[in-house]
Design an enzyme around this catalytic site. Structure first.
Site, short mmCIF file in Angstrom:
data_model
loop_
_atom_site.label_atom_id
_atom_site.label_comp_id
_atom_site.label_asym_id
_atom_site.label_seq_id
_atom_site.Cartn_x
_atom_site.Cartn_y
_atom_site.Cartn_z
N GLU A 68 17.98 0.04 -17.92
CA GLU A 68 17.05 -0.52 -18.92
C GLU A 68 16.36 -1.81 -18.49
OE1 GLU A 68 19.28 -0.83 -22.58
OE2 GLU A 68 19.89 1.26 -22.52
N GLU A 109 22.15 10.61 -21.43
CA GLU A 109 22.72 10.12 -22.70
C GLU A 109 22.15 10.88 -23.90
OE1 GLU A 109 22.52 5.84 -23.10
OE2 GLU A 109 22.89 5.52 -20.96
O1 9MR Z 1 27.55 3.83 -27.23
C1 9MR Z 1 27.60 2.47 -26.83
C2 9MR Z 1 28.06 1.63 -28.01
O2 9MR Z 1 29.42 1.92 -28.30
C3 9MR Z 1 27.89 0.16 -27.70
O3 9MR Z 1 28.19 -0.59 -28.85
C4 9MR Z 1 26.47 -0.11 -27.25
C5 9MR Z 1 26.31 -1.57 -26.91
O4 9MR Z 1 25.20 -1.82 -26.15
O5 9MR Z 1 26.20 0.68 -26.11
C6 9MR Z 1 26.21 2.04 -26.40
O6 9MR Z 1 25.82 2.78 -25.26
C7 9MR Z 1 24.48 2.55 -24.80
C8 9MR Z 1 24.46 2.78 -23.30
O7 9MR Z 1 25.44 1.99 -22.68
C9 9MR Z 1 23.09 2.47 -22.73
N1 9MR Z 1 22.07 3.22 -23.40
C10 9MR Z 1 22.07 3.16 -24.84
C11 9MR Z 1 23.45 3.53 -25.36
C12 9MR Z 1 23.45 3.60 -26.87
O8 9MR Z 1 23.18 2.34 -27.40
#
Ligand code: 9MR
Length: 466
Positions: free
Chosen positions: A159, A276
């Site tokens: 990102e 994802e």
């Molecule tokens: O699913 C993840 C969630 O439990 C966390 O709180 C969050 C914090 O940033 O991250 C989520 O996973 C993310 C992933 O690492 C990167 N792409 C977006 C995902 C969904 O937010």
């Protein structure tokens, strides 16, 4: 992993041919066994609750039965692995790597350089470029060498592009403290430690077009530059967090757009992975069965990219059950392929049937090249059939079609549920009864896939309805 014909191992019953039966699928087919046959990886995260033992046993059973690749929801991120400067914690990541090894699954590492989930101590150095470079380098070297040979692919940078006008994400601590060259450095450092790992740039909204104003358009220009400069980048991860089209008028992403990105990346010898995926509905709306079926179609359209594009090999879903999903935070709901009770949704069926019916074009070697390459690097890959054997229930069910009637025998519970799909995986018929006789007069002539479930048994067959 060798790509073979999806219908390999089909059983033809001559006794039933006269009744219109064309082909039978093996009763024990799972997403995983079919992904193996098709030479692709299909997976889901291990949710954070799994690491602390907070999920029911059938969650894990489903996970290892259905998937051949795994990624940790949060446990390999910077704040999890280096919560204090120079003090590393690999416990949860190790737990997942062990699980993957025991079950013959490939491991994805997520993520090394990301602006989010960075521990507070890193920000202390935001005005000290030299120190910040040393921090990132040390983090990458320690984490990647710890799992060297066990994590087959890494999201090296996550990102780094902003959402609006495509440009770098300027608010990131790495961008502010180092500049965009933190990206090039991160790839080079990772490759130096584990030259066999596949290295990805990962981001969201990449399914929204490849024109220069779209995020993927901006990214493509960077990938061209990285490749020209010899930066070791092997894949682009498209997160693909999308919203069901009919509930959001502003929706602009599409499987076609993502396919265009795959094709452009192929010219650069870079892979596309879906990393994802979730397809949520707006929170608060009533989601009907029809909505869920349409959602299944969208899941299937994204899968088609992975099946059909030679440089696409991975289909990873950001969760297993709607009950444990980050989507609520995004004001979305029901974006995964199992419901709150861990029952497969129409999206699961749609994916399963697509994997069963997919026939690769005769003139392409397709995944032979792509997946063989990665499995060479994947030391955790072993005979996946052995790994899932304990979870497969033998089926006593049988079915045949005579005229416009479907007969089912061998129930293992009081009723049998019948679902019928067209050859694109679209559901066309669904009903349940205790008699074993089903009227098919509402279905148009053609070739279909029938799935019967009764208790723990299930049977899937291809039938011709005349
Ligand atoms: O699913 C993840 C969630 O439990 C966390 O709180 C969050 C914090 O940033 O991250 C989520 O996973 C993310 C992933 O690492 C990167 N792409 C977006 C995902 C969904 O937010």
């Amino acid at each position: 992993m060798k790509k073979t014909h999806a219908f390999a191992g089909l059983v033809l019953s001559t006794a039933l041919l006269g009744a219109g039966l064309a082909n039978a699928f093996a009763a024990d087919e799972t997403l995983r066994s079919l992904a193996d046959k098709n030479g692709i990886y299909i997976g889901a995260i291990l949710n954070s609750q799994w690491f602390s033992g907070g999920l029911p046993g059938n969650y894990e059973q489903i996970h290892k039965q259905q998937f051949n690749i795994v990624v940790a929801e949060n446990e390999m991120k910077f704040d999890a692995t280096e919560p204090q400067e120079g003090r590393f914690n690999y416990n949860n990541g190790d737990k997942m790597v062990k699980y993957a090894k025991q079950n013959g699954m490939r491991v994805r590492g997520h993520a090394l350089a990301w602006h989010s989930q960075v521990p507070g101590w890193v920000n202390n150095y935001k005005n000290d470029k030299k120190k910040l470079l040393a921090v990132l380098k040390n983090h990458i070297e320690k984490v990647v060498s710890h799992w060297k040979g066990q994590v087959a692919e890494w999201d090296v940078v996550n990102e780094a592009i902003s959402n609006n006008e495509p440009q770098w994400r300027t608010g990131s601590v790495w961008y502010q403290g180092i500049g965009p060259e933190f990206i090039d450095s991160a790839f080079v450092w990772t490759h130096a430690v584990d030259p066999d790992a596949e290295l990805c740039y990962n981001d969201y909204n990449l399914e929204q077009g490849i024109n220069p104003k779209a995020k993927a358009g901006f990214l493509l220009e960077q990938v061209k530059r990285w490749v020209a400069n010899g930066i070791p980048i092997h894949c682009v991860g498209s997160q693909t967090h999308v919203e069901d089209t009919t509930t959001d008028k502003h929706f602009i992403g599409s499987p076609d757009s993502l396919r265009s990105l795959a094709k452009e990346l192929a010219k650069l010898n870079v892979k596309l992975k879906i990393t994802e995926l979730d397809i949520g509905f707006k929170s608060g709306i009533n989601v009907s069965q029809r909505d869920l079926q349409r959602q299944g179609q969208t899941f299937r359209q994204y899968l088609d990219i992975i099946l059909e594009e030679p440089n696409a090999d991975t289909y990873l879903i950001w969760g297993v059950s709607d009950k444990w999903s980050w989507l609520g935070g995004l004001n979305r709901q029901k974006g995964l392929i199992y419901d709150d009770n861990l029952k497969p949704k129409p999206a699961f069926d749609s994916i399963l049937v697509r994997l069963q019916t997919y026939e690769p074009p005769k003139d392409t070697a397709k995944k032979d090249t792509v997946v063989q390459d990665s499995s060479k690097k994947d030391s955790t890959k072993k005979d996946t059939t052995d790994a899932i054997k304990p979870f497969i229930a033998p089926s006593s069910l049988s079915l045949h079609v005579a005229g416009r009637t479907l007969f089912v025998t061998g129930f293992t519970s009081k009723t049998a549920k019948v679902d019928i799909f067209d050859m694109q995986g679209r559901p066309v018929f669904s009903t349940e009864n205790n008699k074993g006789v089903f009227d098919l007069t509402t279905i148009a002539e053609g070739l279909y896939v029938v799935r019967v479930q009764s208790g723990f048994s299930n049977l899937t067959q291809k039938v011709s309805i005349k």
